[in-house]
Design a protein around this motif. Structure first.
Motif, mmCIF file in Angstrom:
data_model
loop_
_atom_site.group_PDB
_atom_site.id
_atom_site.type_symbol
_atom_site.label_atom_id
_atom_site.label_comp_id
_atom_site.label_asym_id
_atom_site.label_seq_id
_atom_site.Cartn_x
_atom_site.Cartn_y
_atom_site.Cartn_z
ATOM 1 N N GLU A 167 10.708 -72.351 -31.217
ATOM 2 C CA GLU A 167 10.480 -73.080 -29.975
ATOM 3 C C GLU A 167 11.809 -73.176 -29.240
ATOM 4 O O GLU A 167 12.861 -72.838 -29.781
ATOM 5 N N GLU A 177 12.463 -78.234 -26.552
ATOM 6 C CA GLU A 177 11.278 -78.679 -27.290
ATOM 7 C C GLU A 177 11.676 -79.220 -28.659
ATOM 8 O O GLU A 177 11.158 -80.257 -29.112
ATOM 9 N N ARG A 233 13.350 -82.606 -28.398
ATOM 10 C CA ARG A 233 12.383 -83.600 -27.909
ATOM 11 C C ARG A 233 11.403 -84.021 -28.998
ATOM 12 O O ARG A 233 11.054 -85.206 -29.124
ATOM 13 N N ASP A 234 10.937 -83.053 -29.801
ATOM 14 C CA ASP A 234 9.817 -83.286 -30.704
ATOM 15 C C ASP A 234 10.203 -83.505 -32.159
ATOM 16 O O ASP A 234 9.371 -83.941 -32.956
#
Length: 242
Positions: free
Chosen positions: A70, A74, A77-78
Motif C-alpha cells: 500500500e 495509507e 494512516r491505517d
C-alpha cells in the motif's frame, strides 16, 4: 553542466552497515520495490510499497518481516507501527515517491514512530546534475544522455526544509553512490512543527527548481561527509537506547 559525483560506497552497503552499527532491533523501509535493500537487513523489519516487484527473498536472515502493499500514506494512516513491532523503530530508510512533499510526509510520520535515539535515512537527496531533479521523469528530454535514466526528483529540498524548520535535528549528508544519503538523528517523536506547518512549507518550496547555479550553491552550502568517515565512528551511528 555542473556535475557532482558521490564517490562513497553503494547506498545499500552503507544502509546495511549503519543498521548494524546502530545495533538496530527494528527497521522500517518505505519504497521496497524489488527488495534488494530490505533483504540485506537482518533485524526485524517492516517493508512498505504500493507494488512489490521482488527479485530476491526479502526475509533474508530476519526473525520477523511484515510487508504492506500500500502507499506510505495509507500505511501510516491505517497501521499502528509500534503495536506491530512492540517497540519504536530504530532505523528508517525512506525511498518512496521522488517528490518532496511525499518524502516530507514520510519523514513526519516516520519520526513519530521512531526511538528518540534512532536514525532516519533519506535516499536520492544529493543529485549528480540538475536535470535529474525534475518532478516527472522524462529521460527523452535530457541533455546528458548518459544519466538520462537517473531520477532523484526534487527530494533534495528536504535538506533546506529540515535545516530551516527543525534546527534541533542532526543532519548529515553522506556521499553514498549514486545519489547520496541524508542521515538524520537527534529525533523528537513528539515534535509537531513540520506537521503543523506542512502546507506552508509545501507552498514555500513548490516553485523552487534546480538548475546548475542552484545545484552548485547547494553543495557549497551543505558539507557532504564521506561514507568512510561516518562508518568509522562519526556520531550519526550513535547506538540506539533501551
Amino acid at each position: 553542466m555542473f556535475i557532482h559525483i558521490n564517490s562513497g560506497i553503494g547506498f545499500r552497503d552503507f544502509i546495511t552497515q549503519m543498521v548494524r552499527s546502530k545495533r538496530a532491533r527494528t527497521y522500517l523501509e518505505v519504497g521496497v520495490r524489488d527488495g534488494a535493500t530490505l533483504t540485506m537487513i537482518d533485524c526485524d523489519a517492516i517493508g512498505v510499497d504500493p507494488y512489490f516487484q521482488f527479485t530476491v527473498n526479502p526475509a533474508g536472515k530476519k526473525r520477523a518481516l511484515y510487508l504492506f502493499q500500500e502507499t506510505s500514506d495509507e500505511f501510516f494512516r491505517d497501521r499502528d507501527v509500534k503495536a506491530i513491532m512492540a517497540k519504536p523503530i530504530d532505523v528508517v530508510f525512506l525511498d518512496g515517491l521522488h517528490q518532496f512533499e511525499y518524502l516530507l510526509r514520510d519523514f513526519i510520520n516516520s519520526e513519530r514512530v521512531c526511538h528518540s535515539t534512532g536514525l532516519i535515512m533519506l535516499d536520492d537527496c544529493l543529485p549528480v546534475n540538475a536535470e535529474m531533479t525534475e518532478r516527472e521523469h522524462r529521460p527523452e528530454k535530457r541533455l546528458n544522455a548518459d544519466l538520462a535514466q537517473w531520477w532523484t526528483g526534487d527530494v533534495w529540498k528536504l535538506v533546506p526544509i529540515l535545516k530551516k524548520w527543525r534546527p534541533d535535528l542532526r543532519i548529515t549528508l553522506v556521499d553514498t553512490n549514486p545519489t547520496g544519503n541524508v542521515c538524520i538523528t537527534n529525533l523528537d517523536p513528539s515534535s509537531t512543527v513540520l506537521k503543523d506547518n506542512f502546507y506552508k512549507i509545501v507552498d514555500e518550496y513548490r516553485n523552487i527548481h534546480m538548475n546548475d547555479e542552484v545545484l552548485q550553491k547547494f553543495y557549497e552550502e551543505n558539507e557532504v561527509i564521506s561514507t568512510s568517515t561516518v562508518l568509522n565512528g562519526f556520531d550519526a551511528s550513535y547506538v540506539v537506547g533501551p
